[in-house]
Design a protein around this motif. Structure first.
Motif, PDB file in Angstrom:
ATOM      1  N   LEU A 132     -46.362   6.931  31.446  1.00 59.43           N
ATOM      2  CA  LEU A 132     -47.671   6.426  31.022  1.00 59.43           C
ATOM      3  C   LEU A 132     -48.117   7.034  29.697  1.00 59.43           C
ATOM      4  O   LEU A 132     -48.697   6.344  28.854  1.00 59.43           O
ATOM      5  CB  LEU A 132     -48.712   6.689  32.102  1.00 59.43           C
ATOM      6  N   THR A 133     -47.827   8.308  29.496  1.00 58.43           N
ATOM      7  CA  THR A 133     -48.168   8.955  28.228  1.00 58.43           C
ATOM      8  C   THR A 133     -47.430   8.282  27.081  1.00 58.43           C
ATOM      9  O   THR A 133     -48.006   8.002  26.029  1.00 58.43           O
ATOM     10  CB  THR A 133     -47.830  10.461  28.276  1.00 58.43           C
ATOM     11  N   ARG A 134     -46.150   8.002  27.284  1.00 58.72           N
ATOM     12  CA  ARG A 134     -45.343   7.331  26.252  1.00 58.72           C
ATOM     13  C   ARG A 134     -45.843   5.912  26.001  1.00 58.72           C
ATOM     14  O   ARG A 134     -45.940   5.475  24.857  1.00 58.72           O
ATOM     15  CB  ARG A 134     -43.870   7.324  26.666  1.00 58.72           C
ATOM     16  N   LEU A 135     -46.190   5.212  27.056  1.00 60.24           N
ATOM     17  CA  LEU A 135     -46.715   3.858  26.922  1.00 60.24           C
ATOM     18  C   LEU A 135     -47.996   3.858  26.085  1.00 60.24           C
ATOM     19  O   LEU A 135     -48.145   3.043  25.170  1.00 60.24           O
ATOM     20  CB  LEU A 135     -46.988   3.257  28.301  1.00 60.24           C
ATOM     21  N   ALA A 136     -48.911   4.782  26.357  1.00 56.59           N
ATOM     22  CA  ALA A 136     -50.160   4.872  25.589  1.00 56.59           C
ATOM     23  C   ALA A 136     -49.873   5.229  24.134  1.00 56.59           C
ATOM     24  O   ALA A 136     -50.492   4.677  23.216  1.00 56.59           O
ATOM     25  CB  ALA A 136     -51.103   5.887  26.215  1.00 56.59           C
ATOM     26  N   ALA A 137     -48.936   6.147  23.908  1.00 61.12           N
ATOM     27  CA  ALA A 137     -48.607   6.564  22.539  1.00 61.12           C
ATOM     28  C   ALA A 137     -47.959   5.428  21.751  1.00 61.12           C
ATOM     29  O   ALA A 137     -48.205   5.285  20.548  1.00 61.12           O
ATOM     30  CB  ALA A 137     -47.687   7.774  22.572  1.00 61.12           C
ATOM     31  N   ASP A 138     -47.161   4.615  22.420  1.00 62.64           N
ATOM     32  CA  ASP A 138     -46.459   3.521  21.743  1.00 62.64           C
ATOM     33  C   ASP A 138     -47.329   2.285  21.539  1.00 62.64           C
ATOM     34  O   ASP A 138     -46.967   1.387  20.777  1.00 62.64           O
ATOM     35  CB  ASP A 138     -45.206   3.120  22.535  1.00 62.64           C
ATOM     36  N   HIS A 139     -48.453   2.222  22.216  1.00 61.98           N
ATOM     37  CA  HIS A 139     -49.326   1.057  22.120  1.00 61.98           C
ATOM     38  C   HIS A 139     -50.060   1.075  20.786  1.00 61.98           C
ATOM     39  O   HIS A 139     -50.658   2.067  20.410  1.00 61.98           O
ATOM     40  CB  HIS A 139     -50.333   1.068  23.272  1.00 61.98           C
ATOM     41  N   SER A 165     -56.151   0.788  20.668  1.00 59.36           N
ATOM     42  CA  SER A 165     -56.711   1.803  21.561  1.00 59.36           C
ATOM     43  C   SER A 165     -56.174   1.632  22.974  1.00 59.36           C
ATOM     44  O   SER A 165     -55.885   0.519  23.412  1.00 59.36           O
ATOM     45  CB  SER A 165     -58.238   1.734  21.549  1.00 59.36           C
ATOM     46  N   SER A 166     -56.032   2.752  23.644  1.00 58.08           N
ATOM     47  CA  SER A 166     -55.612   2.763  25.040  1.00 58.08           C
ATOM     48  C   SER A 166     -56.665   3.503  25.840  1.00 58.08           C
ATOM     49  O   SER A 166     -57.226   4.498  25.367  1.00 58.08           O
ATOM     50  CB  SER A 166     -54.264   3.473  25.204  1.00 58.08           C
ATOM     51  N   HIS A 167     -56.924   3.030  27.029  1.00 63.59           N
ATOM     52  CA  HIS A 167     -57.905   3.664  27.912  1.00 63.59           C
ATOM     53  C   HIS A 167     -57.234   3.881  29.260  1.00 63.59           C
ATOM     54  O   HIS A 167     -56.841   2.912  29.910  1.00 63.59           O
ATOM     55  CB  HIS A 167     -59.139   2.791  28.063  1.00 63.59           C
ATOM     56  N   LEU A 168     -57.106   5.124  29.644  1.00 60.67           N
ATOM     57  CA  LEU A 168     -56.492   5.458  30.918  1.00 60.67           C
ATOM     58  C   LEU A 168     -57.553   6.092  31.801  1.00 60.67           C
ATOM     59  O   LEU A 168     -58.326   6.940  31.349  1.00 60.67           O
ATOM     60  CB  LEU A 168     -55.328   6.427  30.723  1.00 60.67           C
TER      61      LEU A 168
END
Length: 89
Positions: A2-9, A12-15
């Motif tokens: 999930l961290t990688r997914l947010a970084a690659d997006h 903005s990402s909201h978790l």
């Protein structure tokens, strides 16, 4: 992952992490159709209290947050408010 997914997006990402203790998790689960398929004993094997990502990216939502308050927070944080939507007073 999930961290990688947010970084690659790109953008903005909201978790969000729903911080609910196991007893409350079981109580909420009992109100859903899946409760007849997945037992509390099975859930106990999966449950990890305070299982946050090491990156600290998540916004923690406590179990005291109502459904309305949680939805309002996410819609406000993400600016994904539907046309004409206003927060409840």
């Amino acid at each position: 992952m999930l961290t990688r997914l947010a970084a690659d997006h790109h953008g903005s990402s909201h978790l969000y992490y729903l911080d609910v203790d196991f007893d409350e998790t079981v109580r909420r689960h009992a109100t859903r159709p899946l409760a007849t398929v997945v037992s509390p004993e099975q859930m106990a094997g999966w449950y990890r209290a305070h299982d946050l990502l090491p990156s600290g990216l998540e916004h923690v939502i406590g179990q005291q947050s109502t459904l309305d308050a949680t939805v309002e927070r996410i819609l406000t944080d993400t600016a994904l408010t539907p046309p004409g939507w206003t927060p409840r007073p």
